[in-house]
Design a protein around this motif. Structure first.
Motif, PDB file in Angstrom:
ATOM      1  N   ASP A  45      20.829  26.700  -1.044  1.00  9.93           N
ATOM      2  CA  ASP A  45      21.589  25.468  -0.690  1.00  9.93           C
ATOM      3  C   ASP A  45      22.945  26.239  -1.849  1.00  9.93           C
ATOM      4  O   ASP A  45      23.645  25.002  -1.820  1.00  9.93           O
ATOM      5  CB  ASP A  45      20.600  25.152  -1.496  1.00  9.93           C
ATOM      6  N   ARG A  58      26.220  26.182  -0.160  1.00  7.97           N
ATOM      7  CA  ARG A  58      26.305  25.084   0.599  1.00  7.97           C
ATOM      8  C   ARG A  58      27.096  23.495  -0.297  1.00  7.97           C
ATOM      9  O   ARG A  58      27.962  23.499  -0.100  1.00  7.97           O
ATOM     10  CB  ARG A  58      25.104  23.969   1.136  1.00  7.97           C
ATOM     11  N   ASP A  59      25.918  23.671  -1.524  1.00  6.75           N
ATOM     12  CA  ASP A  59      26.782  22.801  -2.063  1.00  6.75           C
ATOM     13  C   ASP A  59      28.232  22.991  -2.829  1.00  6.75           C
ATOM     14  O   ASP A  59      29.507  22.187  -3.343  1.00  6.75           O
ATOM     15  CB  ASP A  59      25.959  22.757  -3.418  1.00  6.75           C
TER      16      ASP A  59
END
Length: 462
Positions: free
Chosen positions: A303, A306-307
């Motif tokens: 995550d 991705r961010d």
């Protein structure tokens, strides 16, 4: 008689130094192949024939004046450059309709190519802004995998990989922010190196402030990769990181083997698993000890990647969002929703992953073998199949669950061709501590030698 494009870059350099062939002849040979064959390969966004020939003739003059002992190990051997790296007075397209202006200067790696007298054949295709793991774009790229044309060469350095795999360039530069060199290396049967942060200088056009991206190399042999990496290596003022010392451990080595990614609920293809196990077995045949390693499962790291990567997407300056492809717009929208606090959290997590690998994994083993990819090369269009870009992103994540770990940690990793399954190459990855890229390549070169040496261009492109 072996054709010039079937030889390794270091073999070509040896012929040039010996006077058996000139740099101009080698360059013309590859430019002719580009002119005849790239229409069905789609590797090049821009061919810089005039520049390459001028540089090759200069390389021949320098050799005549300095002699074979006075030039570098790749002197006169031509190279291709990914189209997100600036070459002065040549358009830098980034795979996007929103770009295409001529560069006002050279990036640091190109400065080093010029100094070493490596003629630049042209700029190679990539997906828009190097964001996804394929090499399709809206400005003319239909880059195919030389092994099977209906399959992707991977990305984002897919044009560079296709050019080298098909023998249109002896070697090429790419960039790697999440696997963008190692993914196409695996798909196209090449050596692909993502060096440690600080080994090669980013920019100045793209300083890669998150620490995820670094220039890397694509070649057909480990010796070629080491020579090209040495050519572009070095720091400049303003670099965020510098090379770190690395003490090579004594042999026999402890070789870690992990065939499970850090992402939970993800099934690795049996051929990809087999490639890693085969590479580990070849290292064991050299006398090293293979030790199973469990990297653990942590979706929070994925995550965070991705961010942070979506923030990179949002940072590109464009005049009109409507000029962008759907995936790029989706990534940019996500990036604009990432707060400063969240980005700080992501970058802090990256440093934690680096420490975990250094203290928990590489204290227990010297080098680590994993699959390069979670799946074999996919058909072209597979990562653009859904109208929901979140679904496409998830497909990319399942495809390349192993490579981002090294970008997050800033550590080196090399994809090595190991198997061919259903007519497509399958690679495995060897990684290590900061500064270990040269050690990785030496071990891979020994594996190559024991296996009878690497092959030439992809089948059908000889």
């Amino acid at each position: 008689m072996t054709a010039l494009h079937e030889l390794s870059a270091t073999a070509l350099a040896a012929l040039i130094r010996a006077g058996s062939v000139t740099s101009a002849e080698v360059t013309v040979h590859h430019l002719d192949r580009i002119a005849r064959l790239d229409g069905r390969l789609g590797a090049f966004a821009t061919v810089t024939a005039e520049l390459a020939l001028s540089q090759a003739r200069r390389a021949d003059r320098v050799l005549a004046a300095a002699g074979p002992e006075g030039v570098g190990p790749l002197h006169g051997v031509p190279v291709a450059v990914k189209d997100n790296i600036d070459v002065e007075d040549v358009p830098t397209g980034w795979g996007s309709a929103s770009r295409g202006d001529e560069a006002v200067g050279d990036d640091n790696v190109v400065t080093r190519l010029r100094a070493a007298h490596l003629p630049i054949l042209g700029k190679t295709h990539l997906p828009e802004f190097a964001l996804p793991c394929h090499s399709e774009n809206a400005v003319g790229a239909a880059t195919v995998n030389p092994w099977r044309s209906e399959f992707t060469p991977g990305g984002s350095s897919g044009g560079s990989a296709a050019a080298v795999s098909a023998g249109l360039a002896p070697m090429a530069l790419g960039t790697d922010a999440g696997g963008s060199v190692r993914t196409p290396a695996s798909c196209c049967g090449l050596i692909g190196v993502r060096p440690s942060n600080g080994t090669v200088s980013n920019g100045p056009s793209d300083p890669a402030v998150t620490g995820l991206s670094t220039p890397g190399v694509l070649t057909r042999t480990a010796h070629d990769a080491a020579a090209l990496l040495a050519t572009i290596a070095g720091s400049v003022t303003g670099d965020m990181t510098a090379p770190r010392p690395y003490a090579e451990p004594p042999s026999p080595l402890r070789i870690g083997l992990s065939t499970e990614p850090m992402l939970p609920d993800l099934e690795v293809d049996p051929d990809c698993r087999k490639a890693a196990e085969t590479l580990a077995a070849r290292l064991a045949e050299a006398g090293h000890e293979v030790i199973p390693v469990d990297l653990g499962k942590d979706v929070a790291v994925a995550d965070a990647f991705r961010d942070a990567w979506s923030v990179v997407a949002a940072a590109f300056e464009v005049d009109d969002e409507d000029d962008l492809e759907a995936f790029t717009r989706w990534m940019r929208e996500r990036g604009r929703g990432v707060s400063g606090e969240r980005l700080h959290e992501c970058l802090t997590m990256f440093r934690g992953v680096a420490r975990m690998l250094d203290e928990m994994v590489f204290d227990a083993v010297d080098l680590l073998v994993t699959p390069t990819l979670g799946q074999p090369p996919q058909r072209r269009g597979a990562f653009r199949a859904s109208p929901d870009e979140a679904v496409n992103f998830d497909a990319m994540t399942r495809f390349m669950p192993f490579t981002p770990m090294y970008n997050i940690a800033g550590m080196p990793a090399v994809s090595v061709p190991v198997l061919v399954a259903d007519g497509l190459p399958i690679g495995a990855m060897l990684g290590g501590r900061h500064g270990s890229e040269w050690h990785l390549l030496r071990e891979i070169a020994l594996v190559e030698a024991r296996a009878g040496g690497p092959g030439g261009p992809a089948p059908g492109w000889e």
